[in-house]
Design an enzyme around this catalytic site. Structure first.
Site, PDB file in Angstrom:
ATOM      1  CD  GLU A 138       2.306   7.497   8.258  1.00 51.29           C
ATOM      2  OE1 GLU A 138       1.288   8.078   8.043  1.00 51.29           O
ATOM      3  OE2 GLU A 138       2.181   6.217   7.922  1.00 51.29           O
TER       4      GLU A 138
ATOM      5  CG  HIS B 171       5.867   0.072  -0.272  1.00 48.41           C
ATOM      6  ND1 HIS B 171       4.634   0.731  -0.651  1.00 48.41           N
ATOM      7  CD2 HIS B 171       5.347  -0.549   0.832  1.00 48.41           C
ATOM      8  CE1 HIS B 171       3.613   0.452   0.036  1.00 48.41           C
ATOM      9  NE2 HIS B 171       4.030  -0.174   1.020  1.00 48.41           N
TER      10      HIS B 171
HETATM   11  C1  LIG Z   1       0.600   6.836   4.796  1.00 47.42           C
HETATM   12  C2  LIG Z   1       0.760   5.310   4.868  1.00 47.42           C
HETATM   13  N1  LIG Z   1       1.143   4.809   6.175  1.00 47.42           N
HETATM   14  C3  LIG Z   1       1.547   3.454   6.523  1.00 47.42           C
HETATM   15  C4  LIG Z   1       1.229   2.869   5.255  1.00 47.42           C
HETATM   16  C5  LIG Z   1       1.475   1.017   5.450  1.00 47.42           C
HETATM   17  N2  LIG Z   1       0.003   0.436   5.517  1.00 47.42           N
HETATM   18  C6  LIG Z   1      -0.473  -0.160   4.383  1.00 47.42           C
HETATM   19  S1  LIG Z   1      -2.126  -0.707   4.787  1.00 47.42           S
HETATM   20  C7  LIG Z   1      -1.922  -0.157   6.205  1.00 47.42           C
HETATM   21  C8  LIG Z   1      -3.149  -0.599   7.053  1.00 47.42           C
HETATM   22  C9  LIG Z   1      -4.547   0.264   6.754  1.00 47.42           C
HETATM   23  O1  LIG Z   1      -5.620  -0.187   7.564  1.00 47.42           O
HETATM   24  P1  LIG Z   1      -7.042   0.289   6.677  1.00 47.42           P
HETATM   25  O2  LIG Z   1      -7.005   1.511   6.551  1.00 47.42           O
HETATM   26  O3  LIG Z   1      -7.792   0.092   8.140  1.00 47.42           O
HETATM   27  O4  LIG Z   1      -7.117  -0.541   5.707  1.00 47.42           O
HETATM   28  P2  LIG Z   1      -7.414  -2.021   5.604  1.00 47.42           P
HETATM   29  O5  LIG Z   1      -6.084  -2.602   5.105  1.00 47.42           O
HETATM   30  O6  LIG Z   1      -7.657  -2.624   7.065  1.00 47.42           O
HETATM   31  O7  LIG Z   1      -8.378  -2.246   4.477  1.00 47.42           O
HETATM   32  C10 LIG Z   1      -0.724   0.249   6.578  1.00 47.42           C
HETATM   33  C11 LIG Z   1      -0.348   0.740   7.960  1.00 47.42           C
HETATM   34  C12 LIG Z   1       0.636   3.158   4.037  1.00 47.42           C
HETATM   35  N3  LIG Z   1       0.380   2.295   2.927  1.00 47.42           N
HETATM   36  N4  LIG Z   1       0.611   4.455   3.838  1.00 47.42           N
END
Ligand SMILES: Cc1ncc(C[n+]2csc(CCOP(=O)(O)OP(=O)(O)O)c2C)c(N)n1
Ligand SMILES: Cc1ncc(C[n+]2csc(CCOP(=O)(O)OP(=O)(O)O)c2C)c(N)n1
Ligand SMILES: [Mg+2]
Ligand SMILES: [Mg+2]
Lengths: 322, 386, 322, 386
Positions: free
Chosen positions: A60, A129
């Site tokens: 972000e 959220h």
């Molecule tokens: C700081 C933050 N930004 C955005 C989100 C929304 N969000 C939740 S899971 C996710 C993707 C995470 O991807 P990754 O780290 O590859 O983990 P995966 O879900 O693939 O296990 C996002 C963008 C969040 N939870 N926290």
């Protein structure tokens, strides 16, 4: 005219402005093919392509910091932060840079960016959220802060924000996203930033609110059976305190409603300004209906935390009875 | 390329990745000059101009130090010893390429055309020092460490978006590479293919904190490997090595629209800022060694060897600089004091009414009081309470 | 007893608590051999060694995030953030984690950290070295926020903070660091968090302030020749609103003074609470003397931005004349 | 070691740094098993237990999905396909080593002893799901991506500070490696010598964003090079490779008090969460390939080959899991509703008086009104204005 919900109205504003002005580009997490986790940018990637609707890395601060650079170069970036709970990592870039660049450089650089941020509770979402951090950004000079409560307003306010040459934090109340539809003109129109809307007129008391709470206020007003004036601030900075003053001068009583925690929330600022401006007319202390000074609970209890029509009704009663 | 989700899995121990990083030195502190790399890199006439630019920056630095010590300027971060990196970059890059700097890049900024008095005014506590004409493509001095690299990413992206050939070169210290924003900027640029040169001035210290607390890896250059960027380490006190690396990086970046990472090994010969006392945390012996490695000395020696320079040219130069810099100081100090309400004037494109009221009543009324709204007779010193 | 300035009083509190409790460790940028850029941790590295006074990488989020882990494991980290302008990168770790861990885990984990942050203007520092972000952290439930205005208070409040089992943001007004000395007991003592101090008593009007502004208030009171009660809040959350109420119930008039920008500053919260609690007694609207809603200017104009005794005097007059 | 400020400068092009990264695969999706690395790694009895644990996690995942779809639970992130990484780590590490997880590590958490109903309660919107006993040394599910690795750094530092031999192992996705906090955590641990295993589950997607937007370098493992950490890439669907890598990493980390970086290549077979529809952004063909690479299938096949398993054992297992998980769901759903004021109760060690008042009056008075301070007759519905 079309009958649109908040998501659709914002989507329409974005696509019309992108059509009109190729300096407008969208960036953020999942805004591309996926259309955003709330589908607000749905279809824009297909229509405008991957150079104008850009999926970014998951960071972000990076999204806002990069947007600052884009804006300094004269583009009009519209970054999306996926939920207000993830605006925190971008706090520093927003407050230390976006808000300060114009004054720092005596106008040599400006930062015309509009950061879109879904905000607030009531949708059974996980932790972080469902928060309401608007007061934080109102306290930062150099930013403008907007929070619409209806599809019509959202379109007009967003177009104004996109055309504004200062950084705007545009909060979108998640609870309203699909809550209802209303007539939204197809044609472009703007609603000026800094102007409140009188939702309904009344003489006994004024309610000031914004975002999703406006709907709870309407319910409370209906239940109360009183003649109550409801002001939807729409823009939180600059704040239309003149509209509030005009109303409270008439009604002599006021209730402010917001989801954010009480202490340090914008209700305090509004109450303080009403006191400054309407001291002699005021018949009761301004009542604040707000989130409690606790962490927004996980969703099992979120409705106990958030202002509802019962709590607003209580405040109306307290203010009238004082 | 980050593996695709469909590639085959190969067993059992294979090599997933392999790399190495070059280190470049062309003109060293002993006067050795590598002809193979250095030959046509910098024409003699330019070499003289570069030396003069470094001398000017050094001179200003000393004057600024004295201004601070005599109470005519606030805290000032000396650049002494670190003139070459930003200068070499400004020399190689075009005027349309962005220079996104921190606060030890005066030399490059002056080369680009930023007036000396702008920098002085900044440190004299006056925002007008940052009102640098946009066509210079320089951003203002960045105070929060590590944050400006993201602006470079955005600025360069805008050039790419407009199909302009311009790139950005952003400078930062070894300490800055510990900030999250540094990582986000590199990662953003690498993955979205944005043409930025990430230029690290590794001067071994972040105020009192030694380099190994910022990076315990053998080089800082290898930070770039994390993003799949080409990376290079250079002697940052060697203007030839700087020019060599920036040329290489700029050519790559412009051609591919991908970022490049440069680590320039250098040293700050002065305290961190005028508010610092480096004797508290570093050895004089270390400083003495680096004094030998001063970029000015080796450049001057080479110019003398090449018969481009002599003592009388040097004293002419110093005399000219003395005058020029005195004039710059006079301009910085001579500017009219800002109006006492000036800080309202650049807050927004259009000043909100509440700010207009605050500005107008700042010396006459309490903050919350709009004079027009006070009850009759109120706010007059002699009025009585209602 | 020793005659100490604020820097020395804090240093004394730190060294005594480190002596007493080996769970207390200091970490941050330049806190080690250099003793901090304000020399607040001077001598501690030599005395307690590099395992308890730790120079960290230059990353504020990392400093706070790591401190959260240390605290979750039962230590009592005392991170230093070099200037309040660099607290921004740590905003997310403080507000999304430190403030929430206890309630998130129903008390399974607590975060007893005390983050020390020099704050405020008036020392001719560069940009982002002179801000006052306290309202931001007061608005975040789960944090405690402290700002002493004197050496005596600083020592007692810091010891309380270090022994508190919740996260505390401990703001140290830079302008006071070396402004004056006062008698500070050698022995340990605590001043409870959440209790204000009545600096001087009076009947005509109440002034509420904290941090460096307290000194400007004292000057203004002296010049005014009126009988004015001055309350130094000392702790901003939890706020001793009872003390404010008691005073304003007596004086019926109030001025609040702070350096942070007016809008959304704590002055608003205090004004709103006074209205709620003293509505019928109040003879004039609460006056706010604060920073303007602009960016804190570079130092040439910083004194025009900050509340001074003239502006406070004006507010006293306005309140008395209302 | 980050070069010292006094080392010699060597000319003209030298090698500043050189490295390579290994990739480990022991049991692949075709049933190939590397005896040299895999031989005594996991005793047969343990292999069966590990398989059962993966099956339990998978079963719970399916149940949770249905609970969400039938409105009995909120958004839930399925773990399907990613059972092996956290399980292998939990299997290797001791109970005093910290597991600092994200939300796709159910399998490891269950192995450690976290009750299934805790995880369910969390996603049912109940904080009590996070009230995990401290002696399990697990941190709560981390919602803000990329933030928890810093807590691991602090937790492991505390062990080192107390001269305890415990380390931390922290899990995160490919997307998380784009966050600044990831960088700060790795850098902190490397430079201050803190014993943390950084365990990346690279599943190629961060919601809809493909891996190359998070990292365009050939591997994610090379993120670790930036910090001078040893790094390794493994097949994350291979429980043997996971166990091999974590043993190696834990031994290193415990012995040196320095961090280690593991990239486990894996895949989420389900949507990102129940709120997601992965068909919008990824091809079914890709998913189909990864279904063949399922960690459960290859483990079961090996067990069958070794005569440790057969179809009747499988159906017994499924039947047992069905009952156990139904019981866990019953416990999660059966817990008494939290008191409506419950969110006040864990705010501070001692509740400030203003919060006590808010809690007590939340259903009876306006927020700002202390009942004891209202004027006589006020706040009574029938009272008239004063
Ligand atoms: C700081 C933050 N930004 C955005 C989100 C929304 N969000 C939740 S899971 C996710 C993707 C995470 O991807 P990754 O780290 O590859 O983990 P995966 O879900 O693939 O296990 C996002 C963008 C969040 N939870 N926290
Ligand atoms: C975000 C942030 N944190 C802390 C500071 C205080 N500070 C100013 S300069 C500095 C050290 C910077 O070191 P480095 O990046 O190596 O640059 P150098 O000064 O050595 O050129 C610090 C900690 C700051 N300005 N910004
Ligand atoms: Mg440095
Ligand atoms: Mg992923």
């Amino acid at each position: 005219m079309a009958n649109l919900n908040l998501v659709q109205a914002i989507n329409l504003a974005l696509s019309q402005e992108m059509e009109r002005d190729d300096r407008v580009i969208i960036l953020g997490e999942d805004v591309g093919a996926n259309g955003g986790v709330f589908r607000v940018t749905e279809g824009l990637h297909a229509r405008f392509g991957g150079t104008r609707v850009v999926d970014t890395p998951l960071c972000e601060s990076g999204i806002i910091g990069t947007s600052i650079g884009l804006a300094m170069a004269g583009l009009r970036p519209v970054p999306e932060i996926q939920f207000e709970g993830f605006l925190g990592p971008a706090y520093d870039q927003l407050c230390s840079h976006a808000a300060r660049m114009r004054t720092r450089t005596r106008g040599a650089f400006t930062v015309p960016l509009t950061v879109r941020v879904p905000v607030g509770g009531g949708i059974h979402a996980p932790e972080l959220h469902s928060d309401s951090p608007e007061a934080i950004y109102v306290h930062q000079p150099g930013l403008k802060v907007v929070m619409p409560s209806s599809p019509y307003d959202a379109k007009g306010l967003l177009i104004s924000a996109l055309r504004d040459s200062d950084p705007v934090v545009f909060f979108e109340p998640k609870r309203v996203y699909r809550a209802f539809r209303e007539e939204v003109p197809e044609d472009e129109y703007t609603i000026p930033l800094g102007k409140a809307r009188v939702v309904c007129e009344g003489n006994d008391l004024t309610i000031v609110s914004w975002g999703a709470s406006v709907i709870q206020c309407m319910q409370a007003i209906e239940k109360s059976g009183k003649s109550i004036e409801l002001i939807d601030l729409r823009t939180l900075y600059p704040m239309d305190i003149d509209a509030v003053e005009a109303s409270v001068s008439k009604t002599a009583r006021c209730v402010v409603v917001h989801e954010a925690p009480l202490t340090g929330g914008l209700g305090a600022e509004i109450a303080a300004r009403i006191m400054e401006r309407c001291f002699l007319q005021l018949e009761a202390p301004v009542q604040r209906v707000a989130g409690f000074d606790t962490i927004m609970p996980y969703y099992k209890l979120e409705l106990d935390y958030m202002p509802d029509s019962a709590r607003i009704g209580q405040a109306i009663q307290d203010a009238l009875a004082y | 390329m980050f593996g695709s989700a469909i590639g085959p899995l190969i067993m059992p121990i294979t090599t997933a990745f392999k790399t190495e990083i070059e280190r470049i030195s062309i003109l060293d502190e002993h006067g050795n000059f590598d002809e193979s790399l250095g030959k046509d890199l910098i024409p003699n006439a330019d070499l003289v101009r570069l030396y003069e630019a470094m001398s000017a920056c050094r001179f200003l630095d000393e004057v600024a130090f004295k201004l601070q010590r005599s109470g005519r300027m606030g805290t000032y971060p000396q650049n002494m010893g670190q003139e070459a990196p930003s200068l070499g970059a400004a020399y190689v890059l075009t005027k349309n390429d962005w220079l996104v700097t921190c606060y030890r890049e005066n030399c490059g900024l002056f080369w680009r055309g930023v007036p000396m008095e702008s920098i002085l005014m900044h440190w004299m506590g006056d925002e007008r020092g940052n009102a640098i004409p946009r066509e210079l493509h320089c951003t203002p001095i960045a105070i929060p460490i590590g944050t400006q690299m993201l602006h470079a990413t955005g600025l360069a992206w805008a050039s790419k978006y407009r199909s302009e050939p311009h790139i950005a070169c952003t400078f930062f210290g070894d300490g800055a590479t510990s900030e999250g924003d540094f990582h986000e900027a590199c990662n953003f640029a690498a993955n979205l293919e944005i043409p930025v040169i990430f230029f690290c001035q590794n001067n071994f210290w972040a105020i009192s904190v030694p380099g190994k607390i910022q990076c315990s890896a053998p080089t800082l250059a290898q930070r770039g490997i994390a993003y799949g960027m080409p990376c290079i380490q250079i002697d940052g006190n060697d203007i030839f090595a700087v020019v060599y690396a920036v040329k290489k990086a700029a050519a790559y970046t412009r051609a591919t629209s991908k970022p490049y990472f440069i680590e320039a090994v250098t040293y700050r010969l002065a305290d961190h800022t005028t508010a610092d006392d480096a004797r508290r945390y570093r050895d004089q012996a270390e400083v003495d060694i680096w004094k030998q490695r001063d970029p000015l000395i080796r450049t001057r020696d080479l110019m003398k060897k090449r018969k481009l320079w002599n003592d009388s040219k040097e004293s002419d130069l110093q005399e000219r600089l003395g005058k020029e810099i005195a004039a710059a100081v006079a301009r910085a100090e001579g500017i009219a004091a800002p109006d006492r309400t000036d800080f309202f004037n650049y807050m927004y494109s259009e000043l909100p009414s509440d700010l207009i009221r605050q500005r107008e009543t700042m010396h006459t009324h309490s903050l919350g009081q709009d004079p027009s709204q006070l009850p009759a007779g109120a706010a007059m010193p002699t009025a009585t309470a209602h």
